[in-house]
Design an enzyme around this catalytic site. Structure first.
Site, PDB file in Angstrom:
ATOM      1  N   SER A 261      -8.811 -18.462  -7.124  1.00 43.88           N
ATOM      2  CA  SER A 261      -9.118 -17.028  -6.978  1.00 43.88           C
ATOM      3  C   SER A 261      -7.921 -16.218  -7.445  1.00 43.88           C
ATOM      4  O   SER A 261      -6.789 -16.689  -7.353  1.00 43.88           O
ATOM      5  CB  SER A 261      -9.391 -16.689  -5.512  1.00 43.88           C
ATOM      6  OG  SER A 261      -8.171 -16.649  -4.791  1.00 43.88           O
ATOM      7  N   ASP A 262      -8.161 -15.018  -7.969  1.00 43.28           N
ATOM      8  CA  ASP A 262      -7.015 -14.137  -8.160  1.00 43.28           C
ATOM      9  C   ASP A 262      -6.502 -13.792  -6.760  1.00 43.28           C
ATOM     10  O   ASP A 262      -7.239 -13.881  -5.768  1.00 43.28           O
ATOM     11  CB  ASP A 262      -7.376 -12.874  -8.953  1.00 43.28           C
ATOM     12  CG  ASP A 262      -6.109 -12.205  -9.530  1.00 43.28           C
ATOM     13  OD1 ASP A 262      -4.990 -12.588  -9.118  1.00 43.28           O
ATOM     14  OD2 ASP A 262      -6.233 -11.306 -10.381  1.00 43.28           O
ATOM     15  N   TRP A 263      -5.255 -13.394  -6.691  1.00 46.36           N
ATOM     16  CA  TRP A 263      -4.581 -13.233  -5.399  1.00 46.36           C
ATOM     17  C   TRP A 263      -5.239 -12.109  -4.579  1.00 46.36           C
ATOM     18  O   TRP A 263      -5.063 -10.930  -4.867  1.00 46.36           O
ATOM     19  CB  TRP A 263      -3.095 -12.961  -5.645  1.00 46.36           C
ATOM     20  CG  TRP A 263      -2.238 -14.205  -5.725  1.00 46.36           C
ATOM     21  CD1 TRP A 263      -1.073 -14.411  -5.057  1.00 46.36           C
ATOM     22  CD2 TRP A 263      -2.450 -15.410  -6.478  1.00 46.36           C
ATOM     23  NE1 TRP A 263      -0.556 -15.665  -5.345  1.00 46.36           N
ATOM     24  CE2 TRP A 263      -1.385 -16.299  -6.200  1.00 46.36           C
ATOM     25  CE3 TRP A 263      -3.462 -15.855  -7.334  1.00 46.36           C
ATOM     26  CZ2 TRP A 263      -1.285 -17.574  -6.763  1.00 46.36           C
ATOM     27  CZ3 TRP A 263      -3.359 -17.127  -7.897  1.00 46.36           C
ATOM     28  CH2 TRP A 263      -2.290 -17.954  -7.601  1.00 46.36           C
ATOM     29  N   GLY A 265      -8.634 -12.085  -4.142  1.00 44.83           N
ATOM     30  CA  GLY A 265      -9.933 -11.805  -4.757  1.00 44.83           C
ATOM     31  C   GLY A 265     -11.117 -12.360  -3.972  1.00 44.83           C
ATOM     32  O   GLY A 265     -12.257 -12.248  -4.410  1.00 44.83           O
TER      33      GLY A 265
END
Ligand code: BGC
Length: 740
Positions: A261-263, A265
């Site tokens: 996941s993006d940080w 997200g």
């Protein structure tokens, strides 16, 4: 039977070392066998622990089994310095200064896949030496608007160019046993409201424009991980998106790696379990201070997930799939016993950074041959502008770096002309004097209290008695000027730079404007300036690369990877009105009304809106002449190909590289198609007078569009044209062929 059971019991009682090597530790065994073996040995809690972060950039291994932790780091232009376990602040290590490579826009502007391989290998070696397992990059989001604060981390506006450049980058990095994490999947094309923008596009647009580079990275590059984007698509965050992750990535493309996941997200445990994300990072818990025992236990895929399983509300089916993917990632990286050791700050890495920078610089205008600077005649050079001195490797968001060294443009020029010409410097304007990102400080004091009038007066005076003037300005990676989490306010150059340039143009006719940016900027003074150079964020060797091009040690060969529009309204995302620039908490729907007509596809369609500089454009210090293109066989069978040939000659007096571009036009189609689309390019080096034949092979996929109703790529039989060009607006010749 009894005997077997007894032996098994005995084996379990022995320490690991005294037993025969278990399958998961035996690197002569295929990865899939090792994954299954490790999975079978893990407890439920151990499985939960490996699918979410344990610190800002790492996730847990399995201590009991000797499976190491997994360490990630940004990406994509150099390896980010160490931060504290739970904070973004610097850890204060003294061994984490890296080589900064040029920004990805520059890499793309080289139009040279060999440079992408060199880039990937070199940055991969740095990541490996720093003992990173996953490098968070490259970014391959398509350039949709020049306001996007993160365009400098991407490869430009064209899916084909981006795809061809990303594959070797991925292969280069991963040859070090370090995974790439291709980001941000998908449709993350601007920064304002990045957490709550819901992008609306139809399938044709998605498949033709926004997905090809991700697909190429996965299927051709064999990327081991991919980062889901912050934004939403079909009303669902990309990190928990059934369509993007389950159907397309893991389904249609058979991606076997891990979705990271993006940080921050991920937003919901149930959704994250069901849909695609395998490794959760950066959720907004308050580090260790706000948790029961460990705040990482509060992650969506931590104790909340465990609880659902223990209560029998979900099975471990999804969990096992996620763990398998994480284990696969580990076996490819952290547990890969055959990977090289890497290296850092080596002369080879600096040379790579310099060479990529030199090949990416784009000469936009050169009237009266002001460039290259002739050091026989030019004895005094006035350099004006903040970007001549400002350190650019610090800033821009997560790609910010701590470098071992950075050669500024002024320093690079001074070194190169030393003993030949005098260099005087004037500031010209004050932009961003802060010089700090996440605790990395440049150490430069750029404060200056003088008024704009005083600064201009000083610059004009310096310009008046110089033989040539270099204005070095542009954007600077501070908030709103090419930086993550913010977009630009407009196309114009900030800080009153236009005024400075106008004043310099009046003071000295030998004015060269060097624009440093990762985005197109407006140039209202273009008619009054004889020479313009598009420089990018070039990293550690910024000044060396620029100076080499300015004095002609290197003949410029970069080509624009995106269109420079004359006005913001000429950009379809803005003309058609769906770009949301105001910050809000609520979900914002952004409809990509321009559809497939992004960048040059729009300029071609509009005809009357002439870009300032078209896609694929760039000048050289020499000249090239093209012959008439020919095809070997004018009819392509369904599974055959067409070979296009064209001769290119260097007609000038010095060696140079030309980027020969091949576009394809579908002459008669049953639905609207772009006038032409890039389907091939080759960079050729030619000595003065030398001529080479450039050969392209086109197959059916180069003629296809995505038919959303049938959900497949379709090439319609009939007439096509192969267009040989030096840019999207400079057609050198066309040749017709047919698809049977
Ligand atoms: C960025 C990512 C980056 C991550 C970790 C996020 O805010 O969008 O590109 O890799 O932070 O720093």
């Amino acid at each position: 039977m009894k005997k077997i059971l007894f032996t098994l019991a005995m084996a379990a009682a022995l320490p690991l070392s005294a037993q025969q090597k278990p399958v998961y530790l035996d690197d002569s065994k295929p990865i899939e066998e090792r994954v299954e073996d490790a999975l079978g040995r893990m407890t439920l809690r151990e499985k939960i622990d490996v699918i979410h972060a344990q610190s800002k950039f790492s996730s847990a291994g399995v201590r009991r089994l000797g499976i190491p932790e997994l360490w990630t780091d940004d990406g994509p232009h150099g390896v980010r310095p160490e931060v504290l376990w739970d904070e973004w602040d610097q850890a204060g290590w003294t061994n984490d200064s890296c080589v900064a490579f040029p920004a990805l826009t520059c890499l793309s502007a080289t139009w040279n896949p060999d440079m992408a391989l060199l880039y990937g290998r070199s940055i991969g070696e740095e990541a490996r030496y720093r003992e990173k397992d996953v490098l968070l990059g490259p970014g391959v989001n398509i350039y949709r608007t020049p306001l996007n604060g993160r365009n400098f981390e991407y490869f430009g506006e064209d899916p084909y160019l981006t795809s061809r450049m990303v594959v070797p980058y991925v292969q280069g990095v991963q040859s070090n046993g370090v995974a790439v994490c291709v980001k941000h999947y998908a449709l993350n094309n601007h920064e304002v409201n990045r957490h709550n923008t819901n992008v609306i596009v139809d399938d044709r647009v998605l498949y033709e424009i926004y997905l090809p580079a991700f697909k190429a990275a996965v299927q051709e590059g064999k990327a081991w991980s991919i980062m889901s984007a912050y934004n939403l698509y079909e009303g669902k965050h990309c990190g928990q998106n059934p369509r993007l992750l389950d159907e397309i990535l893991k389904g249609e493309w058979s991606f076997d790696g891990a979705v990271i996941s993006d940080w921050g997200g991920i937003h919901d445990t149930g959704q994250a379990i069901a849909h695609g994300v395998d490794l959760e990072f950066g959720s907004w818990t308050d580090g260790l201070s706000n948790g029961a025992a460990n705040a990482y236990d509060n992650y969506y895929l931590a104790l909340p997930y465990l609880k659902l399983i223990q209560e029998g509300r979900v099975t471990t089916r999804e969990l096992d799939d996620k763990v398998r993917r994480v284990l696969r990632l580990m076996f490819r990286t952290s547990m890969n016993t055959r990977k090289p050791f890497g290296s850092m700050c080596s002369p080879e890495h600096y040379a790579a950074a310099r060479q990529i920078g030199e090949e990416g610089i784009v000469l936009l205008k050169n009237e009266g041959d002001v460039l290259p600077i002739n050091l026989e005649a030019v004895k005094k050079i006035a350099v004006v502008g903040e970007n001549a001195v400002k350190m650019m490797t610090v800033g821009g968001g997560s790609s910010s770096l701590k470098v071992q060294r950075e050669i500024s443009p002024l320093e690079g020029i001074r070194r190169r002309v030393s003993g030949r010409a005098e260099v005087v410097y004037a500031r010209g304007y004050v932009g961003d004097a802060s010089g700090e990102y996440n605790g990395v400080v440049t150490g430069q004091d750029l404060r200056d209290d003088r008024t704009p009038e005083e600064l201009i007066a000083e610059a004009v005076e310096a310009a008046r008695d110089a033989d040539c003037v270099l204005f070095i300005g542009g954007l600077n990676k501070s908030a709103g000027q090419d930086c993550e989490d913010s977009d630009r306010a407009g196309l114009e150059l900030p800080y009153g730079q236009d005024r400075v340039i106008e004043a310099l143009a009046q003071a000295n006719k030998n004015l060269i404007v060097v624009n440093i940016s990762g985005n197109a900027v407006a140039m209202p003074w273009l008619d009054r300036v004889p020479a313009v150079v598009q420089d990018w964020y070039l990293g550690s060797e910024a000044g060396t690369s620029l100076a080499a091009v300015l004095v002609g040690d290197v003949n410029p060969s970069g080509r624009l990877p995106f269109t420079f529009p004359a006005r913001l309204e000429d950009v379809p995302a803005h003309q058609l009105g769906e770009y949301t620039g105001t910050r809000t908490q609520d979900t914002v729907n952004v409809r990509y009304n321009e559809g497939i007509f992004v960048g040059y596809r729009w300029a071609d369609k509009q005809k009357k809106t002439k870009p300032l500089f078209p896609f694929g454009y760039g000048l050289s210090y020499t000249t090239f002449e093209y012959g008439k293109p020919t095809v070997d066989n004018a009819v392509m069978t369904a599974d055959g190909s067409v070979t296009v040939r064209v001769r290119v000659k260097n007609t000038g007096s010095r060696e140079g590289q030309e980027v020969v571009q091949l576009y394809v036009s579908d002459v008669k189609a049953s639905l609207p198609r772009p006038v032409k689309e890039l389907k091939g390019f080759q960079k050729v080096r030619l000595a003065p007078g030398e001529e080479k034949e450039v050969v392209f092979t086109l197959r059916k996929d180069a003629l296809s569009f995505f038919d959303a109703d049938q959900h497949r790529w379709v090439a319609e039989p009939g007439k096509f044209e192969a267009i040989v060009a030096a840019s999207a607006a400079d057609i050198k010749g066309k040749v017709a062929f047919e698809l049977e």
